[in-house]
Write a protein that holds these residues in place. Structure first.
Motif, PDB file in Angstrom:
ATOM      1  N   LEU A 337       0.835  -1.204   0.000  1.00 55.39           N
ATOM      2  CA  LEU A 337       0.000   0.000   0.000  1.00 55.39           C
ATOM      3  C   LEU A 337       0.870   1.255   0.000  1.00 55.39           C
ATOM      4  N   TYR A 338       1.928   1.228   0.795  1.00 53.27           N
ATOM      5  CA  TYR A 338       2.884   2.347   0.818  1.00 53.27           C
ATOM      6  C   TYR A 338       3.513   2.543  -0.560  1.00 53.27           C
ATOM      7  N   SER A 339       3.961   1.444  -1.183  1.00 52.50           N
ATOM      8  CA  SER A 339       4.603   1.530  -2.500  1.00 52.50           C
ATOM      9  C   SER A 339       3.640   2.049  -3.553  1.00 52.50           C
ATOM     10  N   GLY A 340       2.357   1.686  -3.415  1.00 55.06           N
ATOM     11  CA  GLY A 340       1.359   2.175  -4.357  1.00 55.06           C
ATOM     12  C   GLY A 340       1.229   3.682  -4.310  1.00 55.06           C
ATOM     13  N   VAL A 341       1.248   4.232  -3.096  1.00 53.24           N
ATOM     14  CA  VAL A 341       1.189   5.687  -2.950  1.00 53.24           C
ATOM     15  C   VAL A 341       2.442   6.326  -3.550  1.00 53.24           C
ATOM     16  N   GLN A 342       3.607   5.718  -3.283  1.00 52.18           N
ATOM     17  CA  GLN A 342       4.855   6.259  -3.825  1.00 52.18           C
ATOM     18  C   GLN A 342       4.864   6.216  -5.351  1.00 52.18           C
ATOM     19  N   LYS A 343       4.284   5.163  -5.899  1.00 56.57           N
ATOM     20  CA  LYS A 343       4.241   5.027  -7.356  1.00 56.57           C
ATOM     21  C   LYS A 343       3.363   6.102  -7.977  1.00 56.57           C
ATOM     22  N   GLN A 344       2.210   6.360  -7.357  1.00 54.98           N
ATOM     23  CA  GLN A 344       1.330   7.415  -7.848  1.00 54.98           C
ATOM     24  C   GLN A 344       2.008   8.775  -7.742  1.00 54.98           C
ATOM     25  N   LEU A 345       2.742   8.953  -6.653  1.00 57.13           N
ATOM     26  CA  LEU A 345       3.430  10.218  -6.444  1.00 57.13           C
ATOM     27  C   LEU A 345       4.509  10.443  -7.510  1.00 57.13           C
ATOM     28  N   SER A 346       5.184   9.361  -7.915  1.00 53.43           N
ATOM     29  CA  SER A 346       6.245   9.492  -8.923  1.00 53.43           C
ATOM     30  C   SER A 346       5.697   9.914 -10.280  1.00 53.43           C
ATOM     31  N   LYS A 347       4.404   9.685 -10.512  1.00 50.65           N
ATOM     32  CA  LYS A 347       3.789  10.051 -11.782  1.00 50.65           C
ATOM     33  C   LYS A 347       3.232  11.473 -11.769  1.00 50.65           C
ATOM     34  N   ALA A 348       3.218  12.089 -10.578  1.00 48.86           N
ATOM     35  CA  ALA A 348       2.659  13.436 -10.460  1.00 48.86           C
ATOM     36  C   ALA A 348       3.606  14.471 -11.068  1.00 48.86           C
ATOM     37  N   SER A 349       3.074  15.659 -11.324  1.00 50.82           N
ATOM     38  CA  SER A 349       3.895  16.745 -11.860  1.00 50.82           C
ATOM     39  C   SER A 349       4.958  17.142 -10.837  1.00 50.82           C
ATOM     40  N   GLY A 350       5.999  17.804 -11.297  1.00 49.15           N
ATOM     41  CA  GLY A 350       7.096  18.185 -10.418  1.00 49.15           C
ATOM     42  C   GLY A 350       6.641  19.045  -9.252  1.00 49.15           C
ATOM     43  N   LEU A 351       5.756  20.017  -9.517  1.00 46.17           N
ATOM     44  CA  LEU A 351       5.277  20.918  -8.465  1.00 46.17           C
ATOM     45  C   LEU A 351       4.438  20.160  -7.440  1.00 46.17           C
ATOM     46  N   ARG A 352       3.550  19.317  -7.937  1.00 49.15           N
ATOM     47  CA  ARG A 352       2.686  18.556  -7.027  1.00 49.15           C
ATOM     48  C   ARG A 352       3.519  17.596  -6.180  1.00 49.15           C
ATOM     49  N   ARG A 353       4.482  16.938  -6.803  1.00 48.17           N
ATOM     50  CA  ARG A 353       5.333  15.996  -6.074  1.00 48.17           C
ATOM     51  C   ARG A 353       6.140  16.715  -4.999  1.00 48.17           C
ATOM     52  N   ALA A 354       6.654  17.897  -5.354  1.00 49.50           N
ATOM     53  CA  ALA A 354       7.432  18.671  -4.388  1.00 49.50           C
ATOM     54  C   ALA A 354       6.554  19.108  -3.210  1.00 49.50           C
ATOM     55  N   LEU A 355       5.313  19.472  -3.496  1.00 53.37           N
ATOM     56  CA  LEU A 355       4.384  19.892  -2.443  1.00 53.37           C
ATOM     57  C   LEU A 355       4.111  18.741  -1.473  1.00 53.37           C
ATOM     58  N   VAL A 356       3.812  17.569  -2.032  1.00 47.97           N
ATOM     59  CA  VAL A 356       3.507  16.401  -1.187  1.00 47.97           C
ATOM     60  C   VAL A 356       4.729  16.002  -0.370  1.00 47.97           C
ATOM     61  N   MET A 357       5.890  15.939  -1.014  1.00 47.03           N
ATOM     62  CA  MET A 357       7.097  15.536  -0.300  1.00 47.03           C
ATOM     63  C   MET A 357       7.462  16.543   0.786  1.00 47.03           C
ATOM     64  N   GLY A 358       7.192  17.819   0.508  1.00 45.10           N
ATOM     65  CA  GLY A 358       7.460  18.845   1.511  1.00 45.10           C
ATOM     66  C   GLY A 358       6.592  18.661   2.743  1.00 45.10           C
ATOM     67  N   PHE A 359       5.294  18.445   2.512  1.00 46.99           N
ATOM     68  CA  PHE A 359       4.398  18.217   3.645  1.00 46.99           C
ATOM     69  C   PHE A 359       4.747  16.923   4.382  1.00 46.99           C
ATOM     70  N   MET A 360       5.148  15.899   3.637  1.00 42.08           N
ATOM     71  CA  MET A 360       5.538  14.643   4.277  1.00 42.08           C
ATOM     72  C   MET A 360       6.736  14.858   5.192  1.00 42.08           C
ATOM     73  N   ALA A 361       7.724  15.612   4.737  1.00 40.79           N
ATOM     74  CA  ALA A 361       8.922  15.854   5.541  1.00 40.79           C
ATOM     75  C   ALA A 361       8.590  16.666   6.793  1.00 40.79           C
TER      76      ALA A 361
END
Length: 680
Positions: A337-361
């Motif tokens: 389930l964790y990997s599935g979320v990471q996989k979806q995140l890798s397909k997101a646009s650069g800005l969206r991915r940066a936003l999610v990773m920022g909030f995660m950190a």
């Protein structure tokens, strides 16, 4: 109280079924002639052994349970018309109420008795997760026999070994296809009274009488309607309820004898982990013969839940179609389930991915601070308390809280909705990787990790909502003692010191079937079970960042899995393997290096890397290993990428998805030798 005639008739119209009685017959009847059908069954007059609560309906409290199937009398009285089971992938889909399940169990129990199974005899049950597995399991127990259980994904050799070793007098099996697989391995030394097919049509001819599930239910129902039932003696709590063959990473599996009392202990005290309420939904994914899934089901049924059967293939869809309050599974599924979320995140646009990773950190740091301020930081458990640290962590957490709650609103709430677990996930049956544990904490899904083994029925300890300390497996269940001993001297170690985990309590097995030597090695004269696991108990502090960790159990691998390098250093491979699996390029890994100067690894690369050249893939994997394992005490040196995944089918995984290390070492011995020889 027995079900009314009207209720029985209504239940039978939907799903023919008997008021539950855990009964046992003493004399053994004559065996039916080979090829006989349901109509050819003999009527045998004999005494019975039963569950007085189920048979007579005397009370409905858990303190009155003497046999596991007693729970169905309690459930039918309390939750009778509530839906208990949903099997949506059948044709047609199956829905059964608690009253209907009770009736079906009683009918199956009576059919077993009518077909010649006696009390204390063994019936093999080889089937996968379904409503009929549950009915067969409880029906066999309810008439006083014990079942020897396994799933269809085990090898033919293993299934036939269990069938013979368990001295089973009958076989209840999933499908005609599985029966055909095993038939070729049957020989003259095998003697069965009959075979029951849970699904599908029976073969035209077979060496033993074969009955369909429907025929069994009908036979049991007709037999129960006959007058003149003899008196019955009660099943005793110390009677064997089931023989569960351990997955085992080496050699033939051992048959763990678990009594009704062993299992009832779990049914009574798993509320230490969760408190489901009537109508809560559970998704059932794991093999039902595995004791972790099995006792979780028994316990949750006592609370009036609705259980929906799913499979790996349909899990993603079913989490959406049947949003679940609780989900019981193994670490591998949560990692998926964790990997599935990471996989979806890798397909997101650069800005969206940066936003999610920022909030995660930010939220990960926020949660770290909260753990320190609230006294739940396991990393501080072996350090002297520092009150100032807790205060400062609390202040910093308050500063970061607006950003965390913003991230929760715009990011984490969507992840929770996509995963579909409403209240909590319960993890057991293996080591939960730290990064998975932290991920679920950050996104706001409670993940409760527990610990146990088949020999302890299985739960020894578990985290709870009120004491959910990451990195631990929680507090021991009530009436359970945990002691850490030195591997060599066997002396008891003080809290905070690592050693062998030993357990004593009502859930410890009766022993290994027909294997007294193994039993004696596993359980000492004072009743302590040697788990073979390495761990320590968190010290008790009144103040500081670990003040709420005291008494919790922490695991650090298996004693037999420890790799001893030629330098004399001991390495626990699971920590490194879990860290490496954070990489999306690595599907499976086994660390090797016994008696070598450094560690190596066998790696199964992700399917997504199929188009990558061998040289490029090796460079990418090397970079990922360095990144993911940089914080580990030991690093991986040489490694080889193997083409064949580790699976149950090729004998390299146990049914609970653990590595069969000895089998993997044997298969890849030449590659491992070359791996280290070329680096000399």
């Amino acid at each position: 109280m027995a079900a009314s005639v009207g209720a029985r008739a209504m239940a039978a119209a939907i799903h023919p079924s008997v008021a539950l009685g855990s009964c046992r017959d003493r004399p053994r009847p004559q065996r039916a002639a080979a090829g006989a059908g349901a109509a050819a069954c003999m009527t045998v007059t004999h005494s019975r052994k039963s569950s007085s609560l189920l048979e007579k309906g005397a009370g409905d409290g858990r303190d009155e349970w003497r046999a596991v199937p007693d729970l169905w009398r309690s459930c039918s009285e309390r939750y009778g018309k509530r839906v208990a089971l949903v099997d949506p992938r059948r044709d047609p889909p199956i829905r059964m109420t608690y009253l209907q399940v009770e009736e079906a169990i009683l009918n199956f129990a009576e059919a077993m008795r009518s077909l010649g199974v006696s009390p204390d005899e063994h019936v093999a049950l080889f089937a996968d997760n379904s409503c009929r597995w549950l009915i067969a399991d409880q029906g066999i127990m309810a008439m006083g026999a014990a079942n020897a259980v396994r799933g269809s994904r085990s090898s033919d050799e293993e299934l036939v070994y269990i069938l013979k070793h368990s001295d089973s007098v009958a076989l209840v099996i999933d499908t005609p296809e599985l029966l055909k697989r095993l038939e070729a391995r049957f020989n003259d030394s095998l003697s069965l009274k009959f075979v029951v097919l849970l699904w599908g049509q029976k073969p035209e001819s077979f060496a033993f009488p074969v009955f369909t599930y429907e025929e069994c239910i009908s036979l049991g129902q007709k037999s129960r309607e006959k007058p003149g039932t003899t008196s019955a003696l009660p099943i005793q709590p110390q009677d064997v309820a089931t023989i569960v063959y351990t997955s085992g990473t080496t050699g033939n599996p051992k048959g763990v004898m678990l009594t009704h009392a062993n299992i009832i202990h779990q049914m009574k005290y798993l509320d230490q982990c969760i408190q489901p309420v009537p109508g809560d939904r559970f998704l059932s994914l794991l093999p039902p013969w595995h004791m972790y899934e099995r006792v979780a089901e028994y316990f949750t049924f006592t609370r009036g839940i609705e259980q929906v059967y799913t499979s790996v293939k349909f899990l993603k869809d079913d989490l959406q179609a049947y949003p679940t309050q609780y989900f019981v599974s193994v670490p591998l599924v949560y990692d998926t389930l964790y990997s599935g979320v990471q996989k979806q995140l890798s397909k997101a646009s650069g800005l969206r991915r940066a936003l999610v990773m920022g909030f995660m950190a930010i939220s990960s740091f926020f949660k770290d601070l909260k753990r320190i301020s609230e006294g739940r930081s396991l990393t501080r458990a072996r350090e002297h308390p520092n009150r100032l640290e807790c205060f400062l962590a609390g202040v910093m957490a308050m500063i970061l809280s607006p950003l965390h709650f913003l991230g929760d609103k715009i990011v984490f709430s969507k992840i929770r909705a996509a995963i579909g677990i409403r209240k909590a996930g319960i993890s057991g049956g293996g080591s939960l990787p730290k990064h998975v544990d932290k991920f679920f904490e950050v996104v706001g899904i409670t993940l409760l990790n527990g610990y146990g083994l088949t020999e302890s029925s299985p739960v020894v300890s578990t985290r709870a909502f009120s004491d959910n300390v990451l990195g631990t497996v929680g507090m021991p269940l009530r009436e359970t003692e945990v002691k850490i001993v030195d591997p060599e001297s066997r002396k008891t170690l003080a809290n905070g010191n690592k050693g062998i985990v030993t357990v004593r309590g009502p859930q410890v097995m009766k022993g290994y079937y027909k294997n007294p030597d193994a039993t004696q090695k596993a359980i000492d004269g004072d009743g302590w079970l040697d788990t073979g696991d390495l761990g320590w108990v968190a010290p008790v502090w009144k103040t500081g960042a670990a003040r709420k960790c005291g008494g919790m159990l922490v695991l650090e691998g298996r004693a037999k899995e420890t790799i001893v390098l030629s330098t004399g250093e001991n390495v626990e491979p699971t920590e490194i393997e879990e860290a490496a699996l954070q990489s999306s390029l690595i599907d499976q890994i086994m660390v090797v290096g016994q008696d070598q100067r450094r560690l190596g690894a066998l790696i199964v690369a992700s399917k997504d890397t199929a188009a990558t050249s061998a040289n490029d893939l090796k460079s990418l994997v090397r970079e990922e290993l360095q990144r993911c394992t940089s914080s580990c005490s030991f690093q991986i040196g040489p490694f080889v990428i193997v083409n064949e995944p580790f699976t149950m089918e090729n004998g390299l995984l146990t049914p609970t998805m653990k590595l069969r290390r000895d089998a993997i070492l044997t298969r890849y011995r030449n590659q491992i030798d070359y791996l280290f020889n070329k680096t000399l």
